[in-house]
Design a protein around this motif. Structure first.
Motif, short mmCIF file in Angstrom:
data_model
loop_
_atom_site.label_atom_id
_atom_site.label_comp_id
_atom_site.label_asym_id
_atom_site.label_seq_id
_atom_site.Cartn_x
_atom_site.Cartn_y
_atom_site.Cartn_z
N ALA A 4 30.47 16.91 50.62
CA ALA A 4 29.16 17.00 51.33
C ALA A 4 28.02 16.41 50.48
O ALA A 4 28.01 16.18 49.54
CB ALA A 4 29.00 18.65 51.43
N LEU A 5 27.24 15.66 51.52
CA LEU A 5 26.04 15.01 50.58
C LEU A 5 24.98 15.44 51.32
O LEU A 5 24.66 15.61 52.37
CB LEU A 5 26.21 13.39 51.09
N GLN A 6 23.74 15.68 50.33
CA GLN A 6 22.53 16.02 51.00
C GLN A 6 21.42 15.15 50.17
O GLN A 6 21.55 14.86 48.91
CB GLN A 6 22.21 17.42 50.54
N THR A 7 20.65 14.51 50.92
CA THR A 7 19.74 13.42 50.47
C THR A 7 18.27 13.94 50.36
O THR A 7 17.75 14.34 51.41
CB THR A 7 19.94 12.18 51.06
N THR A 8 17.57 14.18 49.23
CA THR A 8 16.14 14.21 49.22
C THR A 8 15.53 13.30 48.62
O THR A 8 15.93 12.70 47.78
CB THR A 8 16.13 15.53 48.41
N ARG A 9 14.24 13.21 48.98
CA ARG A 9 13.44 12.17 48.51
C ARG A 9 12.06 12.91 47.71
O ARG A 9 11.45 13.87 48.42
CB ARG A 9 13.07 11.37 49.53
N THR A 15 17.65 11.18 45.84
CA THR A 15 18.60 11.62 45.10
C THR A 15 19.63 12.23 46.12
O THR A 15 19.17 13.04 47.07
CB THR A 15 18.07 13.04 44.22
N ILE A 16 20.81 11.96 46.02
CA ILE A 16 21.98 12.27 46.71
C ILE A 16 22.70 13.37 45.94
O ILE A 16 23.33 12.89 44.72
CB ILE A 16 23.08 11.24 46.95
N LEU A 34 24.90 5.51 49.97
CA LEU A 34 24.45 4.63 49.11
C LEU A 34 23.77 3.38 49.62
O LEU A 34 22.77 2.87 49.28
CB LEU A 34 25.28 4.69 47.83
N THR A 35 24.71 2.67 50.39
CA THR A 35 24.10 1.31 50.76
C THR A 35 23.15 1.57 51.64
O THR A 35 22.11 0.72 51.56
CB THR A 35 25.32 0.86 51.56
N GLU A 36 23.12 2.47 52.50
CA GLU A 36 22.02 2.67 53.49
C GLU A 36 20.71 2.83 52.77
O GLU A 36 19.35 2.39 53.06
CB GLU A 36 22.25 3.89 54.42
N LEU A 37 20.76 3.76 51.87
CA LEU A 37 19.55 3.90 51.07
C LEU A 37 18.99 2.80 50.31
O LEU A 37 17.42 2.42 50.57
CB LEU A 37 19.68 5.05 49.86
N GLU A 42 14.93 1.89 49.47
CA GLU A 42 14.83 3.00 48.14
C GLU A 42 15.12 1.98 46.95
O GLU A 42 15.94 1.29 46.67
CB GLU A 42 15.70 3.96 48.35
N ARG A 43 14.04 2.47 45.92
CA ARG A 43 14.26 1.47 44.71
C ARG A 43 14.68 2.29 43.43
O ARG A 43 15.12 1.76 42.45
CB ARG A 43 13.13 0.79 44.41
N ASP A 44 14.93 3.56 43.56
CA ASP A 44 15.29 4.40 42.53
C ASP A 44 16.25 5.64 43.16
O ASP A 44 15.67 6.46 43.92
CB ASP A 44 14.19 5.07 41.77
N VAL A 45 17.54 5.17 42.92
CA VAL A 45 18.39 6.10 43.63
C VAL A 45 19.34 6.97 42.43
O VAL A 45 19.63 6.24 41.61
CB VAL A 45 19.52 5.45 44.40
N VAL A 46 19.71 8.16 42.65
CA VAL A 46 20.10 9.24 41.70
C VAL A 46 21.32 9.93 42.38
O VAL A 46 21.06 10.40 43.49
CB VAL A 46 19.11 10.09 41.05
N VAL A 47 22.45 9.55 41.88
CA VAL A 47 23.50 10.37 42.63
C VAL A 47 24.01 11.70 41.56
O VAL A 47 24.23 11.73 40.40
CB VAL A 47 24.96 9.68 42.48
#
Length: 109
Positions: A4-9, A15-16, A34-37, A42-47
């Motif tokens: 399950a994935l939840q994305t917040t900004r 953050t995923i 991740l590719t979509e973000l 998006e320039r700062d992505v956290v998993v």
């Protein structure tokens, strides 16, 4: 269990939060997100892997490719919250050196 994935900004960071297992059957979903973000600007992505109990080689492959894709787009991708078996596989493969955010570098705790 699946994934399950939840994305917040917040504050310029996406953050995923992943929950479950990242494996051959679920890694495509993470790769797509991740590719979509990154492609959306998006320039700062956290998993966040806090709730991930398993990550196999296909999951590692997704993280590495997403990291490279982000760098090519002048973005950052980091991993946080890895523990137990997931942290161990990141450290054993050496991927922790560039995927895991160190405390104080601006990444989410």
């Amino acid at each position: 269990m699946g994934l399950a994935l939840q994305t917040t900004r917040q504050d310029g960071r996406a953050t995923i939060a992943a929950r479950g297992s990242i494996d051959l059957h679920s890694s495509d979903e993470l790769r797509s997100r991740l590719t979509e973000l990154v492609d959306a600007g998006e320039r700062d992505v956290v998993v966040d892997l806090t709730a991930v109990d398993f990550c196999d080689s296909s999951g590692l492959n997704v993280l590495v490719r997403a990291y490279k894709h982000a760098r090519a787009q002048n973005a950052t991708l980091t991993v946080t919250g890895a523990y137990g078996r997931v942290e161990n596989v990141l450290r054993t493969t050496g991927l922790d050196r560039f995927l895991i955010a160190e405390a104080g570098d601006g990444a989410a705790p």
